[in-house]
Design a protein around this motif. Structure first.
Motif, PDB file in Angstrom:
ATOM      1  N   LYS A  28      -0.517 -29.406 -56.078  1.00 47.44           N
ATOM      2  CA  LYS A  28      -0.569 -29.734 -54.643  1.00 47.44           C
ATOM      3  C   LYS A  28       0.661 -29.180 -53.929  1.00 47.44           C
ATOM      4  CE  LYS A  28      -1.764 -34.193 -55.526  1.00 47.44           C
ATOM      5  NZ  LYS A  28      -1.859 -35.626 -55.224  1.00 47.44           N
ATOM      6  N   LEU A  29       1.829 -29.371 -54.571  1.00 47.89           N
ATOM      7  CA  LEU A  29       3.067 -28.884 -53.954  1.00 47.89           C
ATOM      8  C   LEU A  29       3.059 -27.355 -53.886  1.00 47.89           C
ATOM      9  CD1 LEU A  29       5.758 -29.675 -52.676  1.00 47.89           C
ATOM     10  CD2 LEU A  29       6.788 -29.680 -54.931  1.00 47.89           C
ATOM     11  N   LEU A  30       2.587 -26.730 -54.967  1.00 50.71           N
ATOM     12  CA  LEU A  30       2.503 -25.264 -54.995  1.00 50.71           C
ATOM     13  C   LEU A  30       1.624 -24.764 -53.849  1.00 50.71           C
ATOM     14  CD1 LEU A  30       2.932 -22.511 -56.502  1.00 50.71           C
ATOM     15  CD2 LEU A  30       0.889 -23.056 -57.818  1.00 50.71           C
ATOM     16  N   PHE A  31       0.508 -25.429 -53.664  1.00 51.80           N
ATOM     17  CA  PHE A  31      -0.429 -25.033 -52.608  1.00 51.80           C
ATOM     18  C   PHE A  31       0.209 -25.198 -51.220  1.00 51.80           C
ATOM     19  CE2 PHE A  31      -3.920 -26.217 -49.686  1.00 51.80           C
ATOM     20  CZ  PHE A  31      -4.636 -25.030 -49.724  1.00 51.80           C
ATOM     21  N   ASP A  32       0.876 -26.325 -50.999  1.00 48.13           N
ATOM     22  CA  ASP A  32       1.537 -26.545 -49.699  1.00 48.13           C
ATOM     23  C   ASP A  32       2.650 -25.509 -49.475  1.00 48.13           C
ATOM     24  OD1 ASP A  32      -0.124 -28.594 -49.025  1.00 48.13           O
ATOM     25  OD2 ASP A  32       1.338 -30.210 -49.194  1.00 48.13           O
ATOM     26  N   LEU A  33       3.390 -25.170 -50.540  1.00 48.70           N
ATOM     27  CA  LEU A  33       4.457 -24.167 -50.398  1.00 48.70           C
ATOM     28  C   LEU A  33       3.870 -22.790 -50.104  1.00 48.70           C
ATOM     29  CD1 LEU A  33       7.115 -25.066 -53.145  1.00 48.70           C
ATOM     30  CD2 LEU A  33       7.002 -25.799 -50.767  1.00 48.70           C
ATOM     31  N   ASP A  34       2.735 -22.482 -50.740  1.00 51.48           N
ATOM     32  CA  ASP A  34       2.084 -21.196 -50.459  1.00 51.48           C
ATOM     33  C   ASP A  34       1.643 -21.117 -48.997  1.00 51.48           C
ATOM     34  OD1 ASP A  34       2.458 -19.876 -52.806  1.00 51.48           O
ATOM     35  OD2 ASP A  34       0.553 -20.462 -53.701  1.00 51.48           O
ATOM     36  N   ASP A  92      -3.621 -21.602 -68.303  1.00 47.58           N
ATOM     37  CA  ASP A  92      -5.002 -21.408 -67.820  1.00 47.58           C
ATOM     38  C   ASP A  92      -5.140 -21.842 -66.355  1.00 47.58           C
ATOM     39  OD1 ASP A  92      -4.529 -24.016 -68.693  1.00 47.58           O
ATOM     40  OD2 ASP A  92      -6.620 -24.373 -69.274  1.00 47.58           O
ATOM     41  N   ILE A  93      -4.466 -22.941 -65.992  1.00 46.02           N
ATOM     42  CA  ILE A  93      -4.562 -23.431 -64.604  1.00 46.02           C
ATOM     43  C   ILE A  93      -3.822 -22.465 -63.661  1.00 46.02           C
ATOM     44  CG2 ILE A  93      -3.959 -25.332 -63.021  1.00 46.02           C
ATOM     45  CD1 ILE A  93      -4.498 -27.247 -65.364  1.00 46.02           C
ATOM     46  N   ALA A  94      -2.664 -21.992 -64.113  1.00 49.57           N
ATOM     47  CA  ALA A  94      -1.888 -21.041 -63.295  1.00 49.57           C
ATOM     48  C   ALA A  94      -2.705 -19.773 -63.059  1.00 49.57           C
ATOM     49  CB  ALA A  94      -0.573 -20.709 -63.992  1.00 49.57           C
ATOM     50  N   TYR A  95      -3.397 -19.310 -64.105  1.00 47.79           N
ATOM     51  CA  TYR A  95      -4.214 -18.101 -63.995  1.00 47.79           C
ATOM     52  C   TYR A  95      -5.338 -18.308 -62.976  1.00 47.79           C
ATOM     53  CZ  TYR A  95      -7.649 -14.525 -65.154  1.00 47.79           C
ATOM     54  OH  TYR A  95      -8.568 -13.504 -65.056  1.00 47.79           O
ATOM     55  N   ARG A 125      10.859 -17.914 -54.881  1.00 45.95           N
ATOM     56  CA  ARG A 125      11.296 -18.155 -56.268  1.00 45.95           C
ATOM     57  C   ARG A 125      10.917 -19.567 -56.708  1.00 45.95           C
ATOM     58  NH1 ARG A 125      15.843 -15.177 -54.674  1.00 45.95           N
ATOM     59  NH2 ARG A 125      17.059 -17.044 -54.261  1.00 45.95           N
ATOM     60  N   THR A 126      11.104 -20.556 -55.794  1.00 35.97           N
ATOM     61  CA  THR A 126      10.741 -21.948 -56.122  1.00 35.97           C
ATOM     62  C   THR A 126       9.260 -22.039 -56.438  1.00 35.97           C
ATOM     63  OG1 THR A 126      12.415 -22.700 -54.555  1.00 35.97           O
ATOM     64  CG2 THR A 126      10.774 -24.327 -55.203  1.00 35.97           C
ATOM     65  N   ARG A 127       8.455 -21.344 -55.647  1.00 38.28           N
ATOM     66  CA  ARG A 127       6.993 -21.362 -55.822  1.00 38.28           C
ATOM     67  C   ARG A 127       6.618 -20.725 -57.152  1.00 38.28           C
ATOM     68  NH1 ARG A 127       3.140 -17.673 -56.985  1.00 38.28           N
ATOM     69  NH2 ARG A 127       1.340 -18.542 -55.972  1.00 38.28           N
ATOM     70  N   ASN A 128       7.324 -19.633 -57.517  1.00 47.68           N
ATOM     71  CA  ASN A 128       7.041 -18.982 -58.803  1.00 47.68           C
ATOM     72  C   ASN A 128       7.451 -19.871 -59.979  1.00 47.68           C
ATOM     73  OD1 ASN A 128       5.971 -16.752 -57.536  1.00 47.68           O
ATOM     74  ND2 ASN A 128       7.892 -15.607 -57.556  1.00 47.68           N
ATOM     75  N   ASP A 129       8.565 -20.600 -59.803  1.00 49.93           N
ATOM     76  CA  ASP A 129       9.005 -21.527 -60.863  1.00 49.93           C
ATOM     77  C   ASP A 129       7.992 -22.657 -61.043  1.00 49.93           C
ATOM     78  OD1 ASP A 129      11.250 -20.046 -61.225  1.00 49.93           O
ATOM     79  OD2 ASP A 129      12.570 -21.360 -60.057  1.00 49.93           O
ATOM     80  N   LEU A 130       7.472 -23.108 -59.915  1.00 51.49           N
ATOM     81  CA  LEU A 130       6.477 -24.193 -59.937  1.00 51.49           C
ATOM     82  C   LEU A 130       5.204 -23.722 -60.657  1.00 51.49           C
ATOM     83  CD1 LEU A 130       6.569 -27.051 -58.799  1.00 51.49           C
ATOM     84  CD2 LEU A 130       5.615 -26.204 -56.674  1.00 51.49           C
ATOM     85  N   LEU A 131       4.839 -22.478 -60.398  1.00 51.42           N
ATOM     86  CA  LEU A 131       3.643 -21.890 -61.035  1.00 51.42           C
ATOM     87  C   LEU A 131       3.826 -21.862 -62.556  1.00 51.42           C
ATOM     88  CD1 LEU A 131       0.907 -20.401 -60.229  1.00 51.42           C
ATOM     89  CD2 LEU A 131       2.156 -18.294 -60.656  1.00 51.42           C
ATOM     90  N   LYS A 132       5.073 -21.564 -62.997  1.00 54.94           N
ATOM     91  CA  LYS A 132       5.353 -21.493 -64.444  1.00 54.94           C
ATOM     92  C   LYS A 132       5.261 -22.861 -65.104  1.00 54.94           C
ATOM     93  CE  LYS A 132       8.338 -17.512 -64.084  1.00 54.94           C
ATOM     94  NZ  LYS A 132       9.714 -17.195 -63.741  1.00 54.94           N
TER      95      LYS A 132
END
Lengths: 113, 155
Positions: free
Chosen positions: A10-16, A56-59, A44-51
């Motif tokens: 959810k946070l990743l999506f809001d940051l995107d 499979d979910i990140a993909y 960078r924060t968003r990429n760290d969150l993705l990691k």
């Protein structure tokens, strides 16, 4: 564990959305100042969150983002707000699970009522 | 979209306790959402503030973001009893805060249109020195309504 993944997602999506708003010409016209360095730091924060997400979910998230710009869709009144299709009742009872829309494939989010 | 129609009595606090920027933002968010969703919004708003303060100067700030936690545009307004530090562009403290949260899916881009409108209204408030004028929710909504009408006539 699922709660942590969902929260990161959810946070990743809001940051995107925040990142894409900053790039909107209309947003810049309004006149808010955006620091370029901080903008890069946010990416960078968003990429760290993705990691932090399982691979499979990140993909799936990245693939959906490329396809639709927004990988997650809220559910409102039983509809997927990505493709506006009515969701099967059976799926609506799974609001605590990580699930995708059977029509468009977007990751579904069930807002708290 | 009429801004005054988006304002409600429950979401206008004209005697907000002064505090840290983060705490004031959190208080305003909690007038819209509670629990996990509220914390998600607070995190995104604070990330937005890191990019550059939304303090537009002359005592007004407009923290804003999109969030999955809302399904329509939500606004909350607070006026602190004492100005607070907000790292505003003019470096002056802030006392009037318009907090805006929009849903992520917004086909007509209403969010940016409304945001632009609020910035215009906020500039009128400072120009006419009206930040501290309204004393009740009703007066505040009337003031916004009047400014909107005046801005509408100028177009």
């Amino acid at each position: 564990m699922l709660d942590v993944i969902a929260m990161h997602l959810k946070l990743l999506f809001d940051l995107d959305n925040l990142i894409s708003d900053m790039d909107e010409p209309k947003y810049k016209e309004i006149g808010f100042k955006v620091d370029d360095e901080e903008h890069h730091a946010l990416i960078r924060t968003r990429n760290d969150l993705l990691k932090k997400l399982p691979d499979d979910i990140a993909y799936v998230y990245e693939r959906l983002k490329q396809r639709y710009r927004q990988a997650v869709a809220p559910v409102d009144n039983g509809f997927c707000f990505g493709c506006f299709q009515k969701l099967p009742t059976e799926l609506l009872t799974r609001s605590k699970e990580l699930t995708t829309c059977p029509n468009c494939g977007r990751i579904l989010y069930f807002p708290e009522q | 979209m009429n801004l005054a129609s988006l304002l409600s009595k429950e979401r206008i606090d004209l005697s907000l306790s002064p505090g840290k920027k983060e705490d004031v933002i959190r208080t305003l968010v909690y007038s819209i959402k509670k629990g996990e969703d509220a914390e998600l919004i607070v995190s995104t708003l604070l990330k937005r503030e890191e990019l550059g303060s939304t303090g537009i100067g002359k005592g007004i700030a407009i923290p804003h973001c999109r969030s999955l936690a809302v399904n329509k545009l939500e606004i909350s307004v607070g006026r602190t009893t004492k100005p607070i530090q907000f790292k505003a562009i003019d470096k002056k403290p802030v006392s009037l805060i318009f907090l805006i949260i929009a849903p992520p899916h917004d086909p007509g881009n209403q969010y940016l249109i409304t945001l632009g409108k609020i910035v215009q209204i906020a500039k009128e408030i400072t120009k006419k020195n009206l930040v501290n004028k309204p004393t009740t929710h009703e007066e505040f909504i009337t003031m916004i309504n009047d400014i909107e009408k005046q801005l509408g006539k100028r177009k």
